[in-house]
Design a protein around this motif. Structure first.
Motif, PDB file in Angstrom:
ATOM      1  N   ALA A  56      46.554  29.537  37.461  1.00 53.27           N
ATOM      2  CA  ALA A  56      47.582  29.845  37.268  1.00 53.27           C
ATOM      3  C   ALA A  56      48.907  29.738  37.949  1.00 53.27           C
ATOM      4  CB  ALA A  56      47.283  31.941  38.075  1.00 53.27           C
ATOM      5  N   GLU A  57      48.880  29.463  38.876  1.00 53.99           N
ATOM      6  CA  GLU A  57      50.477  28.748  39.179  1.00 53.99           C
ATOM      7  C   GLU A  57      51.186  27.815  37.767  1.00 53.99           C
ATOM      8  OE1 GLU A  57      50.061  27.262  43.701  1.00 53.99           O
ATOM      9  OE2 GLU A  57      49.450  28.887  44.640  1.00 53.99           O
ATOM     10  N   GLU A  58      50.418  26.828  37.890  1.00 52.79           N
ATOM     11  CA  GLU A  58      50.924  25.312  36.789  1.00 52.79           C
ATOM     12  C   GLU A  58      51.378  26.552  35.645  1.00 52.79           C
ATOM     13  OE1 GLU A  58      48.502  22.961  35.368  1.00 52.79           O
ATOM     14  OE2 GLU A  58      47.352  22.227  36.691  1.00 52.79           O
ATOM     15  N   ASP A  59      51.353  27.771  35.261  1.00 51.58           N
ATOM     16  CA  ASP A  59      51.952  28.793  34.250  1.00 51.58           C
ATOM     17  C   ASP A  59      52.666  29.633  35.448  1.00 51.58           C
ATOM     18  OD1 ASP A  59      49.896  27.277  32.426  1.00 51.58           O
ATOM     19  OD2 ASP A  59      49.170  29.233  31.750  1.00 51.58           O
ATOM     20  N   GLY A  60      53.061  29.368  36.166  1.00 54.67           N
ATOM     21  CA  GLY A  60      54.155  30.172  36.773  1.00 54.67           C
ATOM     22  C   GLY A  60      53.982  31.637  37.758  1.00 54.67           C
ATOM     23  N   VAL A  61      52.900  31.169  37.133  1.00 52.90           N
ATOM     24  CA  VAL A  61      52.541  33.100  37.856  1.00 52.90           C
ATOM     25  C   VAL A  61      51.657  33.219  38.805  1.00 52.90           C
ATOM     26  CG1 VAL A  61      52.755  34.006  35.657  1.00 52.90           C
ATOM     27  CG2 VAL A  61      50.413  33.105  35.641  1.00 52.90           C
ATOM     28  N   ALA A  62      50.597  33.992  39.152  1.00 53.76           N
ATOM     29  CA  ALA A  62      49.595  34.626  40.032  1.00 53.76           C
ATOM     30  C   ALA A  62      48.453  35.173  39.767  1.00 53.76           C
ATOM     31  CB  ALA A  62      50.381  35.166  41.789  1.00 53.76           C
ATOM     32  N   VAL A  63      47.233  34.491  40.227  1.00 52.56           N
ATOM     33  CA  VAL A  63      46.386  35.606  40.398  1.00 52.56           C
ATOM     34  C   VAL A  63      45.665  35.173  41.561  1.00 52.56           C
ATOM     35  CG1 VAL A  63      43.982  35.597  39.733  1.00 52.56           C
ATOM     36  CG2 VAL A  63      45.347  34.486  37.926  1.00 52.56           C
ATOM     37  N   HIS A  64      45.349  36.622  42.499  1.00 55.55           N
ATOM     38  CA  HIS A  64      44.900  37.051  44.390  1.00 55.55           C
ATOM     39  C   HIS A  64      43.120  36.758  43.888  1.00 55.55           C
ATOM     40  CE1 HIS A  64      49.145  38.235  44.403  1.00 55.55           C
ATOM     41  NE2 HIS A  64      48.939  38.674  43.187  1.00 55.55           N
ATOM     42  N   GLY A  65      43.047  35.255  44.259  1.00 56.42           N
ATOM     43  CA  GLY A  65      41.237  35.331  44.801  1.00 56.42           C
ATOM     44  C   GLY A  65      40.655  35.904  45.658  1.00 56.42           C
ATOM     45  N   VAL A  66      39.475  36.498  45.115  1.00 55.31           N
ATOM     46  CA  VAL A  66      38.443  37.270  46.704  1.00 55.31           C
ATOM     47  C   VAL A  66      37.452  36.911  46.179  1.00 55.31           C
ATOM     48  CG1 VAL A  66      37.613  39.098  47.282  1.00 55.31           C
ATOM     49  CG2 VAL A  66      40.669  38.990  46.330  1.00 55.31           C
ATOM     50  N   GLU A  67      36.926  36.015  47.226  1.00 59.00           N
ATOM     51  CA  GLU A  67      35.271  36.167  46.667  1.00 59.00           C
ATOM     52  C   GLU A  67      34.681  37.162  46.487  1.00 59.00           C
ATOM     53  OE1 GLU A  67      34.981  32.210  50.239  1.00 59.00           O
ATOM     54  OE2 GLU A  67      32.855  33.262  49.201  1.00 59.00           O
ATOM     55  N   CYS A  68      33.972  37.562  45.936  1.00 57.08           N
ATOM     56  CA  CYS A  68      32.581  38.079  45.446  1.00 57.08           C
ATOM     57  C   CYS A  68      31.132  37.550  45.284  1.00 57.08           C
ATOM     58  CB  CYS A  68      33.684  39.684  45.004  1.00 57.08           C
ATOM     59  SG  CYS A  68      32.683  40.635  43.893  1.00 57.08           S
ATOM     60  N   ASP A  69      30.164  38.820  45.341  1.00 60.08           N
ATOM     61  CA  ASP A  69      29.156  38.868  44.219  1.00 60.08           C
ATOM     62  C   ASP A  69      28.385  39.718  44.114  1.00 60.08           C
ATOM     63  OD1 ASP A  69      26.635  38.618  43.420  1.00 60.08           O
ATOM     64  OD2 ASP A  69      25.553  37.714  45.694  1.00 60.08           O
ATOM     65  N   VAL A  70      28.865  39.784  42.557  1.00 61.77           N
ATOM     66  CA  VAL A  70      28.609  41.176  42.114  1.00 61.77           C
ATOM     67  C   VAL A  70      27.826  42.081  42.052  1.00 61.77           C
ATOM     68  CG1 VAL A  70      30.551  40.845  40.422  1.00 61.77           C
ATOM     69  CG2 VAL A  70      28.688  39.898  39.508  1.00 61.77           C
ATOM     70  N   ALA A  71      26.725  40.991  42.582  1.00 61.38           N
ATOM     71  CA  ALA A  71      24.800  41.261  42.641  1.00 61.38           C
ATOM     72  C   ALA A  71      24.924  42.263  43.672  1.00 61.38           C
ATOM     73  CB  ALA A  71      23.940  40.396  42.669  1.00 61.38           C
ATOM     74  N   GLU A  72      25.433  42.338  44.494  1.00 65.50           N
ATOM     75  CA  GLU A  72      25.601  43.163  45.930  1.00 65.50           C
ATOM     76  C   GLU A  72      27.159  44.626  46.353  1.00 65.50           C
ATOM     77  OE1 GLU A  72      23.493  42.699  48.141  1.00 65.50           O
ATOM     78  OE2 GLU A  72      22.737  40.851  47.260  1.00 65.50           O
ATOM     79  N   GLU A  73      25.963  45.396  46.209  1.00 61.58           N
ATOM     80  CA  GLU A  73      27.614  45.939  45.420  1.00 61.58           C
ATOM     81  C   GLU A  73      28.427  46.618  46.998  1.00 61.58           C
ATOM     82  OE1 GLU A  73      23.614  49.779  46.621  1.00 61.58           O
ATOM     83  OE2 GLU A  73      26.069  50.829  45.685  1.00 61.58           O
ATOM     84  N   ASP A  74      28.010  46.519  48.151  1.00 63.69           N
ATOM     85  CA  ASP A  74      29.037  46.181  49.600  1.00 63.69           C
ATOM     86  C   ASP A  74      30.639  45.113  48.552  1.00 63.69           C
ATOM     87  OD1 ASP A  74      27.822  48.314  50.485  1.00 63.69           O
ATOM     88  OD2 ASP A  74      26.975  47.025  52.033  1.00 63.69           O
ATOM     89  N   SER A  75      29.830  43.883  48.414  1.00 64.07           N
ATOM     90  CA  SER A  75      31.097  43.176  48.037  1.00 64.07           C
ATOM     91  C   SER A  75      31.795  43.398  46.770  1.00 64.07           C
ATOM     92  CB  SER A  75      30.229  41.694  47.273  1.00 64.07           C
ATOM     93  OG  SER A  75      30.939  41.198  47.407  1.00 64.07           O
ATOM     94  N   VAL A  76      30.818  43.708  45.950  1.00 66.71           N
ATOM     95  CA  VAL A  76      31.960  44.383  44.785  1.00 66.71           C
ATOM     96  C   VAL A  76      32.994  45.753  44.880  1.00 66.71           C
ATOM     97  CG1 VAL A  76      31.896  45.392  43.116  1.00 66.71           C
ATOM     98  CG2 VAL A  76      30.164  44.006  43.045  1.00 66.71           C
ATOM     99  N   GLU A  77      32.370  46.665  45.515  1.00 64.59           N
ATOM    100  CA  GLU A  77      33.306  48.098  47.101  1.00 64.59           C
ATOM    101  C   GLU A  77      34.074  47.271  47.914  1.00 64.59           C
ATOM    102  OE1 GLU A  77      33.461  50.494  46.500  1.00 64.59           O
ATOM    103  OE2 GLU A  77      32.082  50.922  44.406  1.00 64.59           O
ATOM    104  N   ALA A  78      34.186  45.802  48.311  1.00 64.05           N
ATOM    105  CA  ALA A  78      34.784  45.137  49.172  1.00 64.05           C
ATOM    106  C   ALA A  78      35.793  44.691  48.629  1.00 64.05           C
ATOM    107  CB  ALA A  78      34.330  43.906  50.285  1.00 64.05           C
ATOM    108  N   LEU A  79      35.884  43.742  46.974  1.00 64.57           N
ATOM    109  CA  LEU A  79      37.089  43.713  46.266  1.00 64.57           C
ATOM    110  C   LEU A  79      37.338  44.366  45.607  1.00 64.57           C
ATOM    111  CD1 LEU A  79      37.978  41.784  44.214  1.00 64.57           C
ATOM    112  CD2 LEU A  79      36.242  42.138  42.441  1.00 64.57           C
ATOM    113  N   PHE A  80      37.107  45.568  45.743  1.00 57.65           N
ATOM    114  CA  PHE A  80      37.827  46.835  45.216  1.00 57.65           C
ATOM    115  C   PHE A  80      39.096  47.144  46.316  1.00 57.65           C
ATOM    116  CE2 PHE A  80      36.007  46.053  41.220  1.00 57.65           C
ATOM    117  CZ  PHE A  80      36.518  46.505  40.601  1.00 57.65           C
ATOM    118  N   GLU A  81      38.207  47.444  47.737  1.00 56.76           N
ATOM    119  CA  GLU A  81      39.159  48.124  49.115  1.00 56.76           C
ATOM    120  C   GLU A  81      40.169  46.328  49.637  1.00 56.76           C
ATOM    121  OE1 GLU A  81      39.164  50.502  50.440  1.00 56.76           O
ATOM    122  OE2 GLU A  81      38.550  50.943  48.962  1.00 56.76           O
ATOM    123  N   ALA A  82      39.623  45.078  48.849  1.00 59.54           N
ATOM    124  CA  ALA A  82      41.079  44.624  48.667  1.00 59.54           C
ATOM    125  C   ALA A  82      42.455  44.439  48.063  1.00 59.54           C
ATOM    126  CB  ALA A  82      40.334  42.763  49.058  1.00 59.54           C
TER     127      ALA A  82
END
Ligand SMILES: NC(=O)c1ccc[n+]([C@@H]2O[C@H](COP(=O)([O-])OP(=O)(O)OC[C@H]3O[C@@H](n4cnc5c(N)ncnc54)[C@H](O)[C@@H]3O)[C@@H](O)[C@H]2O)c1
Length: 260
Positions: A56-82
């Protein structure tokens, strides 16, 4: 009459993409960031996420990465809280993370292998759609896009894909049912059904199995394997107000694979 620019305007839209560390998810994340969206990418692979942020940076934009395991519902909720902590509720969520799982004879498939494919592909998509919907509900608007597959609309041509094709068939009907459940609250649900895309799926299938890849290429009327960037246009359409009345649809992006 709105202009084309207004119809697909994603400027400032908060977009969450899972499986953003590689392949189609990376393509969508970087591509929609390039169209002005505020993009959060979730992935279990931290190195993959760093690669997406760098792309993304090479394209002059940004993507915010957040570690998340979609198989774990708590991890998915944490992604959306972030996401909420950074930019508020999502406008759009792509439940894209997926694995091909083991390919082989059904009689050799363990129960754990079967469950793992369903946990990532089906539970994961449900957890992402539910987490997004919970946060879209108060505003009564939002768009959710799942990733199915051509093999979620018909069976794979060769044996060995039982868990994968079953999970993607379920995604197809999950899309339709969620579309009914959520439409009354202003949220639409659609899916993209990719055909053959050159990504890292299947432990490097596209780089390591030239004969199988050639068979897929020949089976595809457009005569080639797609690149992840080719998912961006369909994703932008489904993420934007251009698709406001499209609901419960599974959009094949397959070069004509399903046409015959
Ligand atoms: N490539 C194709 O030909 C093709 C065809 C049809 C459908 N699809 C679907 O497209 C989607 C993206 O696949 P791709 O081809 O880009 O593959 P890919 O392997 O390049 O990317 C998938 C990403 O998902 C991530 N992921 C895997 N398990 C995860 C988990 N538990 N939690 C969070 N992230 C996880 C991986 O780390 C990876 O970054 C999948 O749902 C796949 O089934 C791909």
């Amino acid at each position: 009459m709105r202009s084309l620019e207004e119809l697909i305007d994603l400027d400032g839209k908060v977009v969450v993409v899972t499986g953003a560390g590689s392949g189609i998810g990376r393509g969508i994340a970087v591509g929609l960031a390039g169209l002005g969206a505020v993009v959060y990418g979730g992935d279990v692979d931290a190195d993959g996420l760093r690669g997406t942020e760098a792309a993304a940076e090479e394209d002059g934009v940004a993507v915010h990465g957040v570690e998340c395991d979609v198989a774990e519902e708590d991890s998915v909720e944490a992604l959306f809280e972030a996401v909420a902590a950074g930019h508020g509720p999502p406008d759009v969520a792509f439940a894209n993370a997926g694995i091909s799982g083991p390919m082989g004879p059904v009689e050799e498939l363990s129960t754990a292998q079967w469950h793992r494919v369903l946990a990532v592909n089906l539970d994961g998509a449900f957890f992402v759609a539910r987490a997004a919907y919970r946060r879209m509900l108060p505003r009564r608007r939002g768009k959710i896009v799942l990733t199915s597959s051509t093999w979620g609309l018909r069976a794979a041509p060769d044996p060995g894909f039982t868990p994968y094709a079953a999970s993607k068939g379920a995604i197809t009907n999950l899309t339709r049912q969620l579309a009914i459940d959520m439409a009354t609250n202003g949220v639409t649900v659609n899916a993209i059904a990719p055909g053959a895309f050159h990504t890292n799926i299947g432990d490097g299938f596209y780089d390591q199995q030239p004969d199988a890849v050639e068979a897929l290429r020949q089976r595809t009327p457009r005569g080639r394997i797609a690149t992840p960037e080719e998912a961006v246009g369909p994703a932008a359409f489904l993420a934007s107000s251009a698709s406001d009345h499209v609901n419960g649809h599974v959009l094949a992006v397959d070069g004509g694979y399903l046409a015959w």
